[in-house]
Design a protein around this motif. Structure first.
Motif, short mmCIF file in Angstrom:
data_model
loop_
_atom_site.label_atom_id
_atom_site.label_comp_id
_atom_site.label_asym_id
_atom_site.label_seq_id
_atom_site.Cartn_x
_atom_site.Cartn_y
_atom_site.Cartn_z
N SER B 202 7.52 3.88 -5.38
CA SER B 202 6.40 4.02 -4.45
C SER B 202 5.13 4.37 -5.21
O SER B 202 5.19 5.03 -6.23
CB SER B 202 6.65 5.16 -3.47
OG SER B 202 7.67 4.83 -2.60
N MET B 203 4.01 3.92 -4.68
CA MET B 203 2.73 4.36 -5.22
C MET B 203 1.75 4.44 -4.06
O MET B 203 1.80 3.62 -3.14
CB MET B 203 2.23 3.35 -6.26
CG MET B 203 0.90 3.71 -6.87
SD MET B 203 0.96 5.29 -7.81
CE MET B 203 -0.79 5.65 -7.94
N GLY B 204 0.90 5.41 -4.10
CA GLY B 204 -0.09 5.52 -3.04
C GLY B 204 -1.20 6.44 -3.45
O GLY B 204 -1.28 6.88 -4.60
N ALA B 220 -6.14 -0.55 -2.78
CA ALA B 220 -4.90 -0.80 -2.05
C ALA B 220 -3.99 -1.74 -2.82
O ALA B 220 -2.78 -1.52 -2.94
CB ALA B 220 -5.21 -1.36 -0.67
N LEU B 221 -4.58 -2.81 -3.37
CA LEU B 221 -3.76 -3.77 -4.09
C LEU B 221 -3.22 -3.17 -5.38
O LEU B 221 -2.12 -3.49 -5.82
CB LEU B 221 -4.57 -5.04 -4.38
CG LEU B 221 -5.01 -5.81 -3.12
CD1 LEU B 221 -5.83 -7.01 -3.50
CD2 LEU B 221 -3.81 -6.21 -2.28
N ASN B 222 -4.00 -2.25 -5.96
CA ASN B 222 -3.51 -1.58 -7.17
C ASN B 222 -2.27 -0.74 -6.89
O ASN B 222 -1.39 -0.64 -7.74
CB ASN B 222 -4.61 -0.67 -7.75
CG ASN B 222 -5.65 -1.48 -8.47
OD1 ASN B 222 -5.36 -2.58 -8.96
ND2 ASN B 222 -6.88 -0.97 -8.53
N TYR B 223 -2.19 -0.13 -5.69
CA TYR B 223 -0.98 0.63 -5.35
C TYR B 223 0.24 -0.30 -5.38
O TYR B 223 1.30 0.06 -5.88
CB TYR B 223 -1.09 1.27 -3.96
CG TYR B 223 -2.20 2.30 -3.81
CD1 TYR B 223 -2.58 3.11 -4.86
CD2 TYR B 223 -2.84 2.45 -2.58
CE1 TYR B 223 -3.60 4.06 -4.71
CE2 TYR B 223 -3.86 3.40 -2.42
CZ TYR B 223 -4.24 4.19 -3.49
OH TYR B 223 -5.23 5.12 -3.32
N GLY B 224 0.08 -1.49 -4.81
CA GLY B 224 1.17 -2.46 -4.79
C GLY B 224 1.59 -2.85 -6.21
O GLY B 224 2.77 -2.84 -6.54
N ARG B 225 0.59 -3.14 -7.05
CA ARG B 225 0.90 -3.54 -8.44
C ARG B 225 1.65 -2.43 -9.16
O ARG B 225 2.62 -2.67 -9.88
CB ARG B 225 -0.41 -3.84 -9.20
CG ARG B 225 -1.09 -5.10 -8.72
CD ARG B 225 -2.41 -5.35 -9.49
NE ARG B 225 -3.18 -6.33 -8.74
CZ ARG B 225 -4.37 -6.09 -8.18
NH1 ARG B 225 -4.96 -4.93 -8.30
NH2 ARG B 225 -4.97 -7.05 -7.49
N GLU B 226 1.18 -1.20 -8.97
CA GLU B 226 1.78 -0.07 -9.68
C GLU B 226 3.21 0.20 -9.17
O GLU B 226 4.12 0.49 -9.96
CB GLU B 226 0.88 1.16 -9.52
CG GLU B 226 1.39 2.43 -10.16
CD GLU B 226 1.62 2.36 -11.67
OE1 GLU B 226 1.11 1.42 -12.32
OE2 GLU B 226 2.35 3.23 -12.18
#
Lengths: 443, 479
Positions: B202-204, B220-226
């Motif tokens: 998870s990332m947020g 937001a998209l960086n959370y998904g990538r991470e």
């Protein structure tokens, strides 16, 4: 009876909510309301420290527009607020997606019988009496031994709640329950070593609470026995979970067979139904209708009837733990477990605590666990621990600043014995549990 | 005055409560000889949205409002709350509460208005910062873009939530203070599968801001990538090592070390009572001289920041440890008064229904002089722990744990293999004395922390540069 009048009044609010939802175009709805009152008193070093009067309320509604869902909740029960709460839920349902599996439970699964589960036993204790009781409890702990050096105090809690729920399939029911507790936490000190420990008792009926003096004495004994703990060298050995923490092992298991983790395929027990998960002597079941017990209820948080049923018998997993949504996702039926399991019980074996220590032989008795450290998807388990090193069935010295680790799949399969030293205080009833082998990390 | 008027409008006006009513309640409280008293009004609106399985699955809205009244005499506290903000209810609550002291007196207090010196976040309602459709579009975009990142992704769960919290607090000196606190949070969880092995990550992040925070700079998209990157690393992870070893902690969220190992132990209540492993140790060495640690509630827009705390005290940047020496504790009013010091603006409560106590805000270590690569290179054999899940501490024994969720072996100065997450356990009062290198790369966490104490949860922040600890116990299975 005043209580019955109040339930009636709250039921009529639920009905208003459901009617309002229908009015606003919802095809189905479910609503719940709770009112809670309580008193919490704590004493420290022989004096009252806090007196807290609790008085809270809240309602929540979930609406369905066919298979689109919206939820809303509030602490304001005024008529205008009720209307606004329904409107908020309905407006959310305009933006959520149609979900094939969403909706109320099947009507035939809803509870229709409401046995008296003996959950309501108000405790008419005044604040002054509660202060005296807390002081009595703490006094015993503080005077138990010269090494009891300080205190976090003793606390008396008494609490009554009214819970009403209903849905648009015609389910509408309410009940009143009470919960009382007495706890004590003290510190022990010898040289540089300072330790804290506690004991508590909790019950629906205050008459079933442990005596204040016993709670104080146990809190003191538990703090004292931890003094001058040391770490262990890194090793593998058998581990005995004491009864008061063994429930954590079972709750990790329950989490792994719960619908939410199964349909997300986020469990180490995927497709484990009808397979051997525990050794063959293990029997685990739910007893939701036990009179006066902390986990008892005739229906789950969706109104589905709860049942006494086996989860594990002969060590084989017999059933999952499902609410309506997760059941439909898995192509199954709700097991009446929306909101969790109730009075989860594991059958005890023959041995008492001393017998379990002998069975452990040489290894680690764990009496405290720290941190989350449990990955339900992979079963990987690594937690901080404290307890005692045991040799030939005899406790040698306290142990701290170590971790215990393994994989839950192996740990459950390798349970060697379950004690009859059952801890009845919580929603899980288990004795101590001996696991054949785990990794200990230390100095 | 603007914030005070907004708060009055949000909480008092709908309930028909006037300033003169607050004076009446306060006078009732002060009719016993109390040392301190306060009335805390709160109105909190929140929402959350969840996308899972490629659909917008859940949405919910919540309103919580009420008031809590408190009277303090010496070490004694009386407290009552109600969800009904009505004068008769609150007067009765005041009667119950002042019974903590039996001696009576006449009281007459007049309200004076306290304007906040500084405001560290905007007052606008974050729930209204985007039209509903754009919130949905944001969730859908994060979901679809994340799913495209790797064929091994099995499931993506995205959540978005916001809180708009308005508080008003009246104190026994008649001061009336207010705060309006926005808080947004987003989270992306991914489950990946390869050759039958499944892992998740998870990332947020978020902060005291509005939903545009997630749109700006592609956050937001960086959370998904991470999240995807971490989950794929875990697919390769081998069994973690077990035993005492050198550990390099990454920058940012691994600062949870500071929160658990020393932060809780430096809260004023435990130290007044003498129950903390740090009690009575101000002025003593508790860390290596490379370590300076602060608790700072004044950082603009951070999740743990507050313009004023829940007792109306402005927050501060409080030095806890300076070059290894313990400087002071975090205080609320009650504990500060009993210890003869000033409140540091750390008096926080979960809501009107719970009592305030000393709590952390944003706790972090200041940067040092070492390049992070140099720190890794200095380790012959050890663990590099880059990301963490939660932690816990026993403030009396000082023992604390925190659980790594992304970790690697360091062999001969090189990061070699990924290992599974494991719990690390140490002793708070001495773990920082083993800090032998501190990086230049101070980072604060992305805005995900929630701290629990005595059943009350509050949002917090942590941070640190990369740092090296010469010996801490790592709880793996590989002996």
């Amino acid at each position: 009876m005043q209580n019955q009048e109040e339930i009636k009044r709250l039921k009529s609010i639920i009905q208003q909510l459901l009617d309002e939802a229908k009015e606003q175009g919802a095809s189905a709805a479910e609503a719940g309301l709770s009112q809670e009152n309580g008193l919490s008193v704590s004493a420290r070093l022989g004096e009252v420290e806090t007196i807290e009067h609790h008085c809270g309320q809240g309602l929540g509604i979930t609406v369905y527009f066919d298979q689109r869902k919206g939820s809303s909740s509030t602490t304001d029960l005024s008529p205008e607020s009720i209307k606004e709460t329904v409107t908020a839920a309905c407006s959310i349902a305009r933006y959520t997606s149609a979900d094939t599996y969403a909706g109320l439970p099947e009507k035939e699964l809803l509870a229709t019988e409401f046995p008296d589960l003996d959950l309501n036993h108000p405790w008419s204790i005044s604040a002054d009496e509660a202060i005296d009781l807390a002081i009595e409890c703490e006094d015993v702990a503080r005077n138990f031994h010269k090494d009891i050096s300080n205190s976090e105090g003793a606390t008396v809690n008494t609490h009554q709640g009214i819970h009403v729920m209903g849905n648009s399939l015609g389910f509408l029911h309410g009940y009143i329950s009470t919960r009382h507790s007495l706890s004590c936490s003290v510190l022990a000190q010898r040289g540089d070593s300072m330790q804290r420990d506690y004991w508590y008792s909790v019950a629906r009926n205050a008459q079933n609470l442990e005596a204040a003096a016993d709670i104080g004495r146990k809190a003191a004994e538990r703090a004292l026995r931890r003094l001058e703990g040391r770490s262990l060298s890194t090793r593998q050995c058998p581990v005995l979970y004491s009864a008061e923490i063994a429930s954590g092992l079972l709750s990790s298991f329950i989490s792994a067979i719960s619908g939410g983790n199964l349909y997300r395929k986020a469990s180490f027990l995927l497709d484990a139904l009808d397979t051997q998960v525990f050794p063959d002597f293990v029997h685990i079941y739910e007893q939701p209708h036990l009179k006066g017990a902390l986990g008892s209820s005739a229906y789950d948080s969706e109104g589905v009837a709860t049942k006494t049923r086996d989860l594990v018998s002969g060590g084989i997993l017999r059933s999952y733990v499902l609410g309506t949504y997760s059941a439909r996702k898995l192509g199954l039926r709700s097991t009446g477990n929306a909101g969790g399991v109730r009075n989860l019980t594991i059958d005890p074996g023959e041995l008492d605590f001393q017998g379990m220590l002998k069975k452990l032989g040489t290894g680690l008795l764990v009496t405290e666990l720290m941190g989350q450290g449990v990955n339900v998807l992979t079963g990987d388990y690594s937690r901080g621990a404290a307890g005692f090193w045991v040799e030939n069935g005899v406790i040698q010295y306290p142990v701290e600043e170590i971790t215990i680790a393994g994989n839950l799949k192996d740990m459950l399969r390798n349970i060697v014995a379950i004690g009859n030293d059952i801890d009845y205080r919580g929603n899980t009833r288990t004795g101590s549990i001996l696991v054949e082998r785990m990794s200990i990390a230390g100095e | 005055m603007k914030i005070l008027n907004l708060a009055r409008h949000a909480i008092l006006a709908p309930a028909g409560i006037q300033d003169s009513d607050i004076e009446k309640i306060m006078n009732r409280l002060l009719s016993s000889s109390v040392d301190a008293a306060d009335i805390y009004f709160q109105s909190s609106h929140s929402e959350s949205w969840v996308m899972e399985g490629g659909i917008i699955k859940e949405g919910s809205h919540s309103i919580e409002q009420g008031a809590g009244v408190r009277a303090v005499s010496g070490e004694k506290t009386g407290f009552a709350y109600s969800d009904r903000i009505e004068l008769p209810v609150l007067l009765e609550a005041a009667n119950n509460v002042k019974a903590i002291v039996r001696q009576g007196q006449e009281a007459k207090v007049g309200l004076v208005y306290a304007a906040n010196a500084v405001q560290y976040y905007p007052v606008a309602n974050p729930l209204k910062s985007l039209p509903e459709q754009q919130k949905i579009d944001l969730l859908r975009k994060v979901d679809s873009e994340t799913r495209k990142l790797d064929p091994r992704i099995e499931e993506v769960i995205v959540s978005l939530s916001a809180v708009h919290d308005t508080i008003l607090v009246a104190n026994q000196d008649g001061s009336l203070a207010a705060d309006i606190r926005p808080l947004v949070r987003m989270n992306v969880t991914v489950i990946v599968e390869e050759n039958g092995r499944r892992e998740q990550a998870s990332m947020g992040g978020g902060g005291r801001s509005d939903y545009n925070y997630f749109i700006d700079q592609d956050q937001a998209l960086n959370y998904g990538r991470e999240a995807v990157r971490q989950a794929l690393v875990n697919l390769e992870a081998e069994d973690a090592p077990a035993g005492n070893m050198t550990v390099v902690l990454g920058a940012g969220w691994p600062g949870i070390l500071l929160h658990e190992a020393i932060g809780h132990g430096l809260e004023g209540d435990f130290n007044r009572k003498g129950t903390s492993a740090f009690s009575g140790r101000v002025g003593e060495r508790v860390a290596s001289d490379l370590c300076t640690v602060v608790d700072d509630g004044t950082l603009p827009g951070r999740r743990g920041s507050l313009s004023i705390d829940d007792e109306g005290t402005p927050t501060e940047n409080t030095v806890l440890i300076e070059k290894g020496i313990l400087k002071g504790y975090m205080q609320d009013k009650l504990n500060a008064r009993l210890m003869g010091v000033k409140s540091t603006g750390n008096g926080r409560r979960e809501s009107y229904s719970s009592l305030p106590m000393p709590r952390m805000t944003n706790t972090y270590m200041l940067p040092g002089t070492h390049n992070p690569e140099e720190i890794i290179r200095s380790v012959k054999k050890g663990l590099y722990a880059k990301n963490f899940a939660g932690g816990q501490v026993d403030i009396t024994s000082g023992k604390f744990v925190f659980s790594a969720s992304e970790a690697y072996l360091i062999e001969n100065g090189q990061i070699t293999r990924a290992v599974k997450g494991a719990t690390l356990i140490g002793n708070g009062p001495d773990v920082l004395t083993k800090v032998s290198m501190v990086g230049t790369d101070l980072q604060l966490d992305s805005g995900v922390g929630t701290c629990g104490k005595e059943g009350q949860s509050v949002p917090v922040g942590v941070g640190q540069p990369t740092l090296k600890i010469d010996g801490i116990t790592v709880g793996g299975t590989s002996v």
